[in-house]
Motif scaffolding. Structure first.
Motif, PDB file in Angstrom:
ATOM      1  N   ARG A  30       0.840  -1.297  -0.084  1.00 11.13           N
ATOM      2  CA  ARG A  30       0.097   0.071   0.059  1.00 11.13           C
ATOM      3  C   ARG A  30       0.980   1.271   0.059  1.00 11.13           C
ATOM      4  NH1 ARG A  30      -3.506   2.084   4.907  1.00 11.13           N
ATOM      5  NH2 ARG A  30      -4.540   3.908   4.044  1.00 11.13           N
ATOM      6  N   GLU A  31       0.833   2.196  -0.861  1.00 17.22           N
ATOM      7  CA  GLU A  31       1.287   3.470  -0.974  1.00 17.22           C
ATOM      8  C   GLU A  31       0.896   4.193   0.175  1.00 17.22           C
ATOM      9  OE1 GLU A  31       2.234   5.618  -4.461  1.00 17.22           O
ATOM     10  OE2 GLU A  31       1.826   4.010  -5.814  1.00 17.22           O
ATOM     11  N   LEU A  32       1.923   4.740   0.817  1.00 14.48           N
ATOM     12  CA  LEU A  32       1.543   5.960   1.933  1.00 14.48           C
ATOM     13  C   LEU A  32       2.127   7.135   1.782  1.00 14.48           C
ATOM     14  CD1 LEU A  32       2.434   3.287   4.764  1.00 14.48           C
ATOM     15  CD2 LEU A  32      -0.021   3.855   4.078  1.00 14.48           C
ATOM     16  N   GLU A  33       1.460   8.278   2.314  1.00 16.72           N
ATOM     17  CA  GLU A  33       2.074   9.563   2.194  1.00 16.72           C
ATOM     18  C   GLU A  33       3.397   9.373   3.174  1.00 16.72           C
ATOM     19  OE1 GLU A  33      -0.235  13.009   2.985  1.00 16.72           O
ATOM     20  OE2 GLU A  33      -1.855  12.141   1.926  1.00 16.72           O
ATOM     21  N   THR A  34       4.378  10.331   2.171  1.00 16.90           N
ATOM     22  CA  THR A  34       5.806  10.504   2.852  1.00 16.90           C
ATOM     23  C   THR A  34       6.309  11.634   2.586  1.00 16.90           C
ATOM     24  OG1 THR A  34       8.098   9.129   2.800  1.00 16.90           O
ATOM     25  CG2 THR A  34       6.589   8.727   1.013  1.00 16.90           C
ATOM     26  N   LEU A  35       7.173  12.050   3.307  1.00 18.07           N
ATOM     27  CA  LEU A  35       8.026  13.222   2.883  1.00 18.07           C
ATOM     28  C   LEU A  35       8.875  12.738   1.588  1.00 18.07           C
ATOM     29  CD1 LEU A  35       9.063  16.074   3.454  1.00 18.07           C
ATOM     30  CD2 LEU A  35      10.547  15.219   5.117  1.00 18.07           C
ATOM     31  N   ALA A  36       9.394  11.511   1.517  1.00 13.57           N
ATOM     32  CA  ALA A  36      10.319  11.105   0.340  1.00 13.57           C
ATOM     33  C   ALA A  36       9.234  10.725  -0.760  1.00 13.57           C
ATOM     34  CB  ALA A  36      10.901  10.009   0.957  1.00 13.57           C
ATOM     35  N   ASP A  37       8.214  11.654  -1.194  1.00 13.07           N
ATOM     36  CA  ASP A  37       7.115  11.089  -2.082  1.00 13.07           C
ATOM     37  C   ASP A  37       7.826  10.461  -3.533  1.00 13.07           C
ATOM     38  OD1 ASP A  37       7.149  13.500  -4.105  1.00 13.07           O
ATOM     39  OD2 ASP A  37       7.118  14.218  -2.154  1.00 13.07           O
ATOM     40  N   SER A  38       8.840  10.991  -3.808  1.00 14.87           N
ATOM     41  CA  SER A  38       9.372  10.330  -4.968  1.00 14.87           C
ATOM     42  C   SER A  38       9.869   9.159  -5.098  1.00 14.87           C
ATOM     43  CB  SER A  38      10.646  11.268  -5.470  1.00 14.87           C
ATOM     44  OG  SER A  38      10.057  12.457  -6.105  1.00 14.87           O
ATOM     45  N   LEU A  39      10.027   8.608  -3.664  1.00 14.44           N
ATOM     46  CA  LEU A  39      10.486   7.195  -3.600  1.00 14.44           C
ATOM     47  C   LEU A  39       9.283   6.201  -3.312  1.00 14.44           C
ATOM     48  CD1 LEU A  39      13.488   7.638  -1.107  1.00 14.44           C
ATOM     49  CD2 LEU A  39      13.352   7.605  -3.699  1.00 14.44           C
ATOM     50  N   GLY A  40       7.889   6.591  -3.523  1.00 13.32           N
ATOM     51  CA  GLY A  40       6.884   5.769  -3.348  1.00 13.32           C
ATOM     52  C   GLY A  40       6.383   5.091  -4.848  1.00 13.32           C
ATOM     53  N   GLY A  41       5.529   4.338  -4.545  1.00  9.95           N
ATOM     54  CA  GLY A  41       5.080   3.469  -5.977  1.00  9.95           C
ATOM     55  C   GLY A  41       5.639   2.150  -5.649  1.00  9.95           C
ATOM     56  N   GLY A  42       5.039   1.271  -6.460  1.00 10.01           N
ATOM     57  CA  GLY A  42       5.445  -0.198  -6.475  1.00 10.01           C
ATOM     58  C   GLY A  42       6.615  -0.561  -7.362  1.00 10.01           C
ATOM     59  N   ILE A  43       7.156  -1.617  -7.366  1.00 10.34           N
ATOM     60  CA  ILE A  43       8.269  -2.013  -8.310  1.00 10.34           C
ATOM     61  C   ILE A  43       7.790  -2.781  -9.522  1.00 10.34           C
ATOM     62  CG2 ILE A  43       9.892  -1.894  -6.549  1.00 10.34           C
ATOM     63  CD1 ILE A  43      10.085  -4.942  -7.035  1.00 10.34           C
ATOM     64  N   GLY A  44       6.301  -3.074  -9.529  1.00 14.39           N
ATOM     65  CA  GLY A  44       5.898  -3.934 -10.525  1.00 14.39           C
ATOM     66  C   GLY A  44       6.036  -5.654 -10.183  1.00 14.39           C
ATOM     67  N   LEU A  45       4.863  -6.254 -10.282  1.00 13.50           N
ATOM     68  CA  LEU A  45       4.854  -7.837  -9.879  1.00 13.50           C
ATOM     69  C   LEU A  45       5.812  -8.378 -11.121  1.00 13.50           C
ATOM     70  CD1 LEU A  45       1.368  -8.520  -8.317  1.00 13.50           C
ATOM     71  CD2 LEU A  45       3.477  -7.985  -7.327  1.00 13.50           C
ATOM     72  N   LYS A  46       5.794  -7.655 -12.530  1.00 18.62           N
ATOM     73  CA  LYS A  46       6.586  -8.530 -13.266  1.00 18.62           C
ATOM     74  C   LYS A  46       7.921  -7.933 -13.582  1.00 18.62           C
ATOM     75  CE  LYS A  46       2.174 -10.110 -15.603  1.00 18.62           C
ATOM     76  NZ  LYS A  46       1.546  -9.910 -17.014  1.00 18.62           N
ATOM     77  N   ASN A  47       8.343  -7.288 -12.612  1.00 21.84           N
ATOM     78  CA  ASN A  47       9.776  -6.698 -12.616  1.00 21.84           C
ATOM     79  C   ASN A  47      10.831  -7.576 -13.136  1.00 21.84           C
ATOM     80  OD1 ASN A  47      12.601  -5.792 -11.636  1.00 21.84           O
ATOM     81  ND2 ASN A  47      11.233  -3.956 -10.884  1.00 21.84           N
TER      82      ASN A  47
END
Length: 322
Positions: free
Chosen positions: A224-241
C-alpha cells in the motif's frame, strides 16, 4: 556471488555517448559538516541541479532517443520521471502523456504541463496509473517508457555512476536513494564494473518502501502506498519486474530505511548547507545524521537526486525546527 549485470558497462558507455549533449555534468561538493558526523570525507553529488531538477532526465533521454517512429511516449510516474520524459519528448517533437496517481504533488503536475505534456491522473497508486500507460501503448501506439524497469532507462541512470567515479575516484561507498531501483541498478552496474570493491548502500523510507518489502519477500510484491516526505520514492516495483529487482538484489550491499523525522532532519541539514532538495534527495543525509551511514572506510558519496519539492512544504519543514 554477484550475478552478471543485466545492463552492462558497455550499455552505460553507449548511453553516455547518446545523451552527453542533452544532460549536465552536475557538481560534486564536499560537506565538512557531514564529514565530521560520518567520521570521514563526505561528498555530495548535486544531481538536483540537473535540467528538470532530477536525475531522471538521464534515463528518459536515453530511452526516448531509441524509440523510433511512434504516436507518442507515455509512462507512469510519481513526478520526476514524468517531467524528464516530457522534457525529452518535447526536445524531439514527440507527444507525451504522463499517467500519475492522486498522491503526486501539484507542483510536479504543473511542471509536466508546462513542458507541453498531458498529466493524466489515474487512481490512488502508481500501479493503477501504470495500467493506463499500458492501455495507451496497446490501443493508441504510444511507446511505454517505464520509470525504472527498462534497460535504456537503467543505462541512462548509470551514466551518473561514471560521473561519480570520475569526480571522486577513491570513493569507498555510494549512497543512493532507492525506490523502483533504476538509479541504484544503473549506478551500481557502472561503479562495480569499474571498482568491484566499492560499496553500494540504498536508502529509503520506512513508510511504503516497495523494493525493501520485495527484497524481504524474495520476489516483487505489492504494498500500500503511504504519504511520505520522500514522495518520489513511493510506488510499487511491478509484480512482473524483470531488471531492477534482480539487479538491486545482486548489486546492493546494504539497505537503510528511515523514519519521517530522520528524512526531515536530512532535508533541514542540507538546507542549512545551501542545498534545497526534496525529501527523496535528503534520505542519504538523513542516514548519516542518524548514525547509520558512516565514512570510516573511505570517501562516502551521497546522491542528492532531485529538488522538486513544493516550496510551501519545504518552508513548513524548515519552520518545524525553529
Amino acid at each position: 556471488m554477484v550475478a552478471t549485470a543485466m545492463v552492462t558497462l558497455d550499455d552505460i558507455m553507449a548511453a553516455l555517448d547518446r545523451i552527453r549533449d542533452d544532460v549536465r555534468v552536475t557538481p560534486m561538493q564536499a560537506s565538512p559538516s557531514l564529514s565530521q558526523i560520518a567520521g570521514g570525507p563526505v561528498w555530495l553529488k548535486c544531481e538536483y541541479r540537473q535540467t528538470t531538477g532530477a536525475f531522471k532526465l538521464r534515463g528518459a533521454t536515453n530511452a526516448v532517443a531509441r524509440v523510433g517512429k511512434v504516436a507518442g511516449v507515455t509512462t507512469a510516474s510519481t513526478g520526476n520521471h514524468g517531467r524528464a520524459l516530457a522534457h525529452a519528448a518535447r526536445a524531439r517533437g514527440i507527444p507525451a502523456i504522463i499517467c500519475m496517481s492522486r498522491l503526486v504533488p501539484q507542483n510536479k503536475l504543473d511542471a509536466i504541463a508546462e513542458l507541453g505534456a498531458e498529466a493524466r491522473i489515474i487512481g490512488d497508486s502508481q500501479d493503477e496509473a501504470f495500467l493506463e500507460a499500458i492501455r495507451l501503448q496497446r490501443d493508441e501506439g504510444f511507446a511505454l517508457i517505464p520509470p525504472f524497469d527498462h534497460p535504456d532507462v537503467i543505462a541512462g541512470q548509470g551514466t551518473l555512476g561514471l560521473e561519480i567515479l570520475d569526480q571522486v575516484p577513491d570513493a569507498a561507498t555510494i549512497a543512493i536513494p532507492l525506490s523502483g531501483g533504476g538509479l541504484l541498478a544503473g549506478v551500481a552496474a557502472a561503479a562495480k564494473a569499474l571498482r568491484p570493491d566499492i560499496r553500494i548502500v540504498g536508502i529509503s523510507m520506512q513508510r511504503g518502501a516497495a523494493m525493501a518489502a520485495s527484497l524481504d519477500a524474495g520476489h516483487p510484491v505489492e504494498i500500500r502506498e503511504l504519504e511520505t516526505l520522500a514522495d518520489s520514492l513511493g510506488g510499487g516495483i511491478g509484480l512482473k519486474n524483470r531488471l531492477t529487482f534482480p539487479m538491486v538484489r545482486d548489486l546492493m550491499d546494504d539497505l537503510i530505511l528511515l523514519s519521517e523525522d530522520q528524512i526531515a532532519d536530512g532535508l533541514r541539514h542540507l538546507a542549512q548547507d545551501g542545498h534545497r532538495v526534496e525529501g527523496a534527495a535528503a534520505v542519504c543525509a538523513g542516514a548519516v545524521l542518524s548514525g547509520r551511514l558512516r565514512a570510516d572506510d573511505g570517501p562516502l558519496v551521497l546522491i542528492l537526486s532531485g529538488e522538486n519539492i513544493d516550496p510551501a512544504r519545504h518552508a513548513a519543514i524548515l519552520q518545524e525546527a525553529s
